[in-house]
Scaffold this motif. Sequence first.
Motif, PDB file in Angstrom:
ATOM      1  N   LYS A 176     -31.704  34.197   3.631  1.00 16.86           N
ATOM      2  CA  LYS A 176     -32.268  32.858   3.811  1.00 16.86           C
ATOM      3  C   LYS A 176     -31.112  31.887   3.996  1.00 16.86           C
ATOM      4  O   LYS A 176     -30.191  31.855   3.176  1.00 16.86           O
ATOM      5  CB  LYS A 176     -33.102  32.438   2.587  1.00 16.86           C
ATOM      6  CG  LYS A 176     -33.811  31.099   2.790  1.00 16.86           C
ATOM      7  CD  LYS A 176     -34.583  30.669   1.552  1.00 16.86           C
ATOM      8  CE  LYS A 176     -33.668  30.022   0.517  1.00 16.86           C
ATOM      9  NZ  LYS A 176     -34.420  29.335  -0.551  1.00 16.86           N
ATOM     10  N   ASP A 180     -28.488  32.801   0.685  1.00 14.42           N
ATOM     11  CA  ASP A 180     -29.241  33.515  -0.340  1.00 14.42           C
ATOM     12  C   ASP A 180     -29.793  34.814   0.232  1.00 14.42           C
ATOM     13  O   ASP A 180     -30.278  34.852   1.371  1.00 14.42           O
ATOM     14  CB  ASP A 180     -30.412  32.672  -0.858  1.00 14.42           C
ATOM     15  CG  ASP A 180     -29.954  31.528  -1.748  1.00 14.42           C
ATOM     16  OD1 ASP A 180     -28.811  31.578  -2.237  1.00 14.42           O
ATOM     17  OD2 ASP A 180     -30.746  30.589  -1.959  1.00 14.42           O
ATOM     18  N   LEU A 182     -32.730  37.672  -0.215  1.00 11.36           N
ATOM     19  CA  LEU A 182     -34.064  37.746  -0.793  1.00 11.36           C
ATOM     20  C   LEU A 182     -34.679  39.128  -0.590  1.00 11.36           C
ATOM     21  O   LEU A 182     -34.409  39.814   0.389  1.00 11.36           O
ATOM     22  CB  LEU A 182     -34.998  36.716  -0.157  1.00 11.36           C
ATOM     23  CG  LEU A 182     -34.562  35.240  -0.107  1.00 11.36           C
ATOM     24  CD1 LEU A 182     -35.667  34.408   0.527  1.00 11.36           C
ATOM     25  CD2 LEU A 182     -34.219  34.709  -1.493  1.00 11.36           C
ATOM     26  N   ARG A 186     -37.996  36.699  -3.087  1.00 13.71           N
ATOM     27  CA  ARG A 186     -37.349  36.374  -4.364  1.00 13.71           C
ATOM     28  C   ARG A 186     -35.850  36.651  -4.277  1.00 13.71           C
ATOM     29  O   ARG A 186     -35.413  37.653  -3.709  1.00 13.71           O
ATOM     30  CB  ARG A 186     -37.987  37.170  -5.513  1.00 13.71           C
ATOM     31  CG  ARG A 186     -39.464  36.863  -5.690  1.00 13.71           C
ATOM     32  CD  ARG A 186     -40.157  37.889  -6.549  1.00 13.71           C
ATOM     33  NE  ARG A 186     -39.726  37.796  -7.943  1.00 13.71           N
ATOM     34  CZ  ARG A 186     -40.029  38.718  -8.872  1.00 13.71           C
ATOM     35  NH1 ARG A 186     -40.708  39.790  -8.526  1.00 13.71           N
ATOM     36  NH2 ARG A 186     -39.631  38.562 -10.112  1.00 13.71           N
ATOM     37  N   LYS A 187     -35.073  35.781  -4.874  1.00  9.56           N
ATOM     38  CA  LYS A 187     -33.613  35.827  -4.741  1.00  9.56           C
ATOM     39  C   LYS A 187     -33.007  36.969  -5.547  1.00  9.56           C
ATOM     40  O   LYS A 187     -33.327  37.154  -6.724  1.00  9.56           O
ATOM     41  CB  LYS A 187     -33.018  34.485  -5.193  1.00  9.56           C
ATOM     42  CG  LYS A 187     -31.511  34.376  -5.022  1.00  9.56           C
ATOM     43  CD  LYS A 187     -31.051  32.964  -5.352  1.00  9.56           C
ATOM     44  CE  LYS A 187     -29.546  32.805  -5.256  1.00  9.56           C
ATOM     45  NZ  LYS A 187     -29.108  31.422  -5.510  1.00  9.56           N
ATOM     46  N   CYS A 189     -29.411  37.636  -4.777  1.00 10.16           N
ATOM     47  CA  CYS A 189     -27.971  37.394  -4.696  1.00 10.16           C
ATOM     48  C   CYS A 189     -27.691  35.978  -4.222  1.00 10.16           C
ATOM     49  O   CYS A 189     -28.387  35.464  -3.345  1.00 10.16           O
ATOM     50  CB  CYS A 189     -27.325  38.400  -3.734  1.00 10.16           C
ATOM     51  SG  CYS A 189     -25.597  38.046  -3.311  1.00 10.16           S
ATOM     52  N   GLY A 190     -26.681  35.364  -4.815  1.00 11.96           N
ATOM     53  CA  GLY A 190     -26.183  34.079  -4.367  1.00 11.96           C
ATOM     54  C   GLY A 190     -24.724  34.188  -3.975  1.00 11.96           C
ATOM     55  O   GLY A 190     -23.999  35.044  -4.497  1.00 11.96           O
ATOM     56  N   ALA A 228     -36.829  34.896  -8.762  1.00 11.87           N
ATOM     57  CA  ALA A 228     -35.668  35.792  -8.779  1.00 11.87           C
ATOM     58  C   ALA A 228     -36.106  37.224  -9.052  1.00 11.87           C
ATOM     59  O   ALA A 228     -37.180  37.478  -9.594  1.00 11.87           O
ATOM     60  CB  ALA A 228     -34.663  35.338  -9.829  1.00 11.87           C
ATOM     61  N   GLU A 320     -31.719  23.039   1.952  1.00  9.56           N
ATOM     62  CA  GLU A 320     -32.430  24.149   1.311  1.00  9.56           C
ATOM     63  C   GLU A 320     -33.654  24.476   2.146  1.00  9.56           C
ATOM     64  O   GLU A 320     -34.526  23.624   2.369  1.00  9.56           O
ATOM     65  CB  GLU A 320     -32.855  23.751  -0.099  1.00  9.56           C
ATOM     66  CG  GLU A 320     -33.340  24.881  -0.949  1.00  9.56           C
ATOM     67  CD  GLU A 320     -32.205  25.697  -1.565  1.00  9.56           C
ATOM     68  OE1 GLU A 320     -32.467  26.843  -1.958  1.00  9.56           O
ATOM     69  OE2 GLU A 320     -31.080  25.180  -1.658  1.00  9.56           O
TER      70      GLU A 320
END
Length: 323
Positions: A176, A180, A182, A186-187, A189-190, A228, A320
Amino acid sequence: MRDEQLLELLTARPGEYISGEEISRLMSVSRTAIWKGINRLKEQGYEFDSVSRKGYRIVRYPDRFDEVSLRLQLSKSTSWGQPLHLLDSIGSTQDVARELAEQGAVEGTLVIAEEQTAGRGRQGRRFHSPPGRGVWMTVVMRPQQPLQYTSQLTLLAAVAICRALRNVSGLDIGIKWPNDLLIDGRKVCGILVESAAEDGYVRYALAGFGIDVNLAPEDLPEDVRPVATSLRIQRGEPVDRTAVVTAIMSELESLYGLYNRDGFAPISALWEALAFAIGSQVTVKTLQGPLQGIARGLGPNGELLLEQLDGQVLPVYSGEVGF
């Protein structure tokens, strides 16, 4: 009550349940003190099975990196990751890597922590980094380029990690914008890339990654559980963290070489192939307010290109994305 005493008692009879009453009697502590001690051990990476009238038993011990094995696996697949700084509990791998970079650390220097107590993401957000559960790491990079192109490194890192995690886990992971990763929305990893510059050129860049590898649902803070996830949650079984690190470093070195040789265009194409929402209507929250349009891909510096109703294409440099 010392947690070490509680742990010694629980590990003395592997596979067996020990009742709270027995622990209380042997250690001369209250049931409340035992419960608090169990929770502190959970925070250190231990997992317990708790059954009414039977008690507690350890079902999983903290998964710690074996430094010898990690060094060996890295040496087989990449020249990066040397030197390796494998640390126990620190504030942030970014801060340690910055100190090393200022001292002249070579490109590919890798800092990994079992736990971060002050991990951070974009826009100063706190990044939950419990011990023995994830991959919390920073790589020192020394690109010979103007500071204005640093955002391209963030997108390069996203591609490298996405490809590595897909290969190791077999999961359908996507990106994303801008950074990010997904799974099912849902996340997992950052990515945080920070840089230092002199006379408009990059002195060094710090590529920091926070990857939820083996977190269980209860390991995630309540406020992020709806958004997450982890590789373990999605696969239904733990994932080898050493394999994750090795795959990431191999992909990162390979794509970085491609980037230095052929520029950003091939990286951009790879990013778009792995990205969510390309060709779809999105809303981007920016400091100036929300922007809507169809995501058409990346601009030359990694900006998101939004096609407006009138056909005009608007470049978005920060924000975002919402679907």
